[in-house]
Scaffold this motif. Structure first.
Motif, PDB file in Angstrom:
ATOM      1  N   LEU A 234     -10.534   5.718   5.381  1.00  0.00           N
ATOM      2  CA  LEU A 234      -9.796   5.280   4.200  1.00  0.00           C
ATOM      3  C   LEU A 234     -10.161   6.173   3.016  1.00  0.00           C
ATOM      4  O   LEU A 234     -11.351   6.451   2.782  1.00  0.00           O
ATOM      5  N   VAL A 235      -9.162   6.632   2.287  1.00  0.00           N
ATOM      6  CA  VAL A 235      -9.373   7.318   1.012  1.00  0.00           C
ATOM      7  C   VAL A 235      -8.866   6.375  -0.069  1.00  0.00           C
ATOM      8  O   VAL A 235      -7.670   6.107  -0.165  1.00  0.00           O
ATOM      9  N   TYR A 236      -9.798   5.843  -0.849  1.00  0.00           N
ATOM     10  CA  TYR A 236      -9.452   4.787  -1.805  1.00  0.00           C
ATOM     11  C   TYR A 236      -9.504   5.334  -3.230  1.00  0.00           C
ATOM     12  O   TYR A 236     -10.534   5.824  -3.681  1.00  0.00           O
ATOM     13  N   CYS A 237      -8.374   5.226  -3.933  1.00  0.00           N
ATOM     14  CA  CYS A 237      -8.260   5.740  -5.306  1.00  0.00           C
ATOM     15  C   CYS A 237      -7.924   4.639  -6.305  1.00  0.00           C
ATOM     16  O   CYS A 237      -7.508   4.926  -7.434  1.00  0.00           O
ATOM     17  N   GLY A 238      -8.085   3.394  -5.914  1.00  0.00           N
ATOM     18  CA  GLY A 238      -7.816   2.278  -6.816  1.00  0.00           C
ATOM     19  C   GLY A 238      -9.052   1.892  -7.601  1.00  0.00           C
ATOM     20  O   GLY A 238     -10.102   2.546  -7.532  1.00  0.00           O
ATOM     21  N   PRO A 239      -8.979   0.797  -8.375  1.00  0.00           N
ATOM     22  CA  PRO A 239     -10.121   0.361  -9.182  1.00  0.00           C
ATOM     23  C   PRO A 239     -11.342   0.037  -8.327  1.00  0.00           C
ATOM     24  O   PRO A 239     -11.247  -0.683  -7.330  1.00  0.00           O
ATOM     25  N   LEU A 240     -12.483   0.566  -8.731  1.00  0.00           N
ATOM     26  CA  LEU A 240     -13.726   0.414  -7.982  1.00  0.00           C
ATOM     27  C   LEU A 240     -14.132  -1.050  -7.841  1.00  0.00           C
ATOM     28  O   LEU A 240     -14.478  -1.514  -6.746  1.00  0.00           O
ATOM     29  N   ASP A 241     -14.072  -1.796  -8.934  1.00  0.00           N
ATOM     30  CA  ASP A 241     -14.513  -3.199  -8.881  1.00  0.00           C
ATOM     31  C   ASP A 241     -13.578  -4.062  -8.045  1.00  0.00           C
ATOM     32  O   ASP A 241     -14.006  -5.007  -7.382  1.00  0.00           O
TER      33      ASP A 241
END
Length: 374
Positions: A234-241
Motif C-alpha cells: 500500500l502507498v498511502y498519501c492520505g492524512p496520517l492520523d
C-alpha cells in the motif's frame, strides 16, 4: 480477482510519481482518489480558456536538474518567473525584499543606503530586547529586518495567515528573512522554474498514462480499506492520523478558502500574485491565473480573466487540510503517529498529508525518484 503490486491512495504528486515509476519497473498498480478528479492539489479546471489552479497557486521551482529534466520529459514547462507584488493600503512593494522594495519603502538608491537603513532599524529592535533572545515572531522579525518592513509587509499578512497575533506566534516560524541588495524581483533562488505548458493536468495525465485509476473512491469507506485483498503493498498519501483512526487525537491544520470569479476584462491586476498585507482586506492575496501561462499579447488575445481571492482560515471537519501547524503539541503528536507508521508492514507513507510535513512540489518528486526497490 485481480491483484496489484501496489494500491496507491491519493493522486497527488507523491502518488502519481510512484505510479509512474512502478509502471516503468514493470509493476502494476491501482490509484484511487476520493475526489472526482486526479492530480491532488495541482489539479486545474479550465474556465473561459484559462487553467485555474483550483487549490491555490502552484509554481514549480527547483535547482535539481534531475527533477527538472524528469518533469520536462513528461511535458515541457514554460518560462514563468514568480515575481509577487505586495499591496499595503494601496501602495505597491516588490517581493521578495530587494532594492526595488527598499526604494519604494525609503527612497534609497544604493545598496549601501539600504543596508544602513535596515541596520539602523534592526539595532533599535535589539536594544529593545535588552540582551534577551526574541520570544515570539514579532520580536524575531524586528531583529531581522526592522520596524518598517515588519509593519507594512509582514505583521498583518502573517496574522491573517495564522489567525493569531505575531506576538503570540513562536519565533522559529521566521528563522530568517532574505534581504537582497540587488534589483531582483525573482522570488525563488532556484535555477529552474515554470508552469507545465497546457497546465498541470497535462503533467498528471502524462504520469498516469497506462495506469489504472479510480476517482470518487474513499479509501476509508470502500472495499479497498481491506487493501491486502487487492495489493501486495500500500502507498498511502492520505492524512496520517486518519489512517490510525485518530487513536492519539487529531493533528491540527490551517486551510485556505478560495473565492474565484471571472472578470470581463483581459487583465485585472497585471501580475499572477498580489499579496494584500494589511487587515483592510480579509483575504491574503489575489491570484490572476492567466499570467501563469499567458505572456505579452496572449494576455489580451484572451478577452476575459479569472481571479481567486485567498482566505486563510482555521481547519474544520470537511475542509481541505493545507498547512501543518508546527507547534510543540502537533510535532509531538505527529511523531507518535510516525512511530506507528514505521511499524506498518508493506505500507509506504508519503506526501504532505501522510508525513504531516509541508512540501514544495520538487522535493516530493525528488523523494519518490530516490526510493529504491520499487
Amino acid at each position: 480477482m485481480k491483484k496489484y503490486d501496489y494500491l496507491i491512495v491519493g493522486s497527488g504528486l507523491f502518488g502519481v510519481i510512484f505510479a509512474y515509476r512502478s509502471k516503468q519497473m514493470g509493476k502494476n498498480c491501482l490509484v484511487i482518489d476520493k475526489r472526482p478528479h486526479l492530480g491532488g492539489n495541482v489539479y486545474c479546471e479550465n474556465i473561459v480558456g484559462i487553467n485555474v489552479h483550483k487549490y491555490g497557486a502552484h509554481i514549480f521551482h527547483t535547482s535539481n536538474k534531475e527533477v527538472w529534466d524528469f518533469v520536462n520529459n513528461i511535458v515541457p514547462f514554460n518560462r514563468y518567473t514568480n515575481c509577487p507584488v505586495a499591496n499595503y493600503k494601496g501602495k505597491l512593494y516588490n517581493l521578495p525584499f530587494n532594492m526595488n522594495t527598499f526604494y519604494q519603502m525609503w527612497g534609497v538608491l544604493t545598496p549601501e543606503e539600504a543596508s544602513a537603513k535596515i541596520e539602523e532599524q534592526k539595532a533599535e529592535a535589539v536594544k529593545m530586547l535588552n540582551g534577551r533572545e526574541p520570544q515570539n515572531l514579532e520580536e524575531q522579525a524586528l531583529t531581522l529586518v526592522g520596524k518598517d518592513i515588519f509593519e507594512k509587509l509582514i505583521k498583518e499578512y502573517t496574522e491573517k495567515q495564522w489567525g493569531r497575533k505575531c506576538s503570540e506566534l513562536p519565533a522559529f516560524i521566521i528563522k530568517r528573512l532574505p534581504v537582497r541588495l540587488v534589483f531582483d524581483n525573482n522570488y525563488f533562488n532556484d535555477k529552474y522554474q515554470g508552469i507545465p505548458i497546457g497546465g498541470y493536468n497535462k503533467l498528471i495525465e502524462g504520469l498516469l498514462d497506462g495506469v489504472e485509476c479510480l476517482t470518487n473512491t474513499d479509501f476509508f469507506n470502500s472495499e479497498y480499506r481491506d487493501w491486502q485483498k487487492y495489493a501486495d503493498k500500500l502507498v498511502y498519501c492520505g492524512p496520517l492520523d486518519q489512517y490510525f483512526n485518530y487513536q492519539y487525537g487529531k493533528l491540527n491544520w490551517r486551510t485556505v478558502r478560495f473565492e474565484t470569479e471571472t472578470k470581463d476584462c483581459p487583465n485585472y491586476q497585471g501580475n499572477a500574485v498580489v499579496n494584500y498585507t494589511s487587515h483592510d482586506e480579509s483575504y491574503t492575496r489575489i491570484i490572476e491565473h492567466k499570467h501563469f501561462e499567458m505572456f505579452g499579447q496572449e494576455v489580451y488575445d484572451c478577452p476575459k480573466t479569472v481571479i481567486s481571492k485567498e482566505y486563510s482560515t482555521e481547519y474544520k471537519e470537511g475542509m481541505e487540510p493545507y498547512y501543518p501547524v508546527n507547534d510543540d503539541q502537533n510535532d509531538q503528536l505527529a511523531e507518535r503517529y510516525r512511530h506507528l507508521a514505521e511499524q506498518e508492514e508493506n505500507v509506504i507513507f508519503g506526501g504532505r498529508l501522510a508525513e504531516y510535513k509541508y512540501y514544495d512540489m520538487a522535493p516530493v518528486i525528488e523523494k519518490v525518484l530516490n526510493i529504491k526497490n520499487i
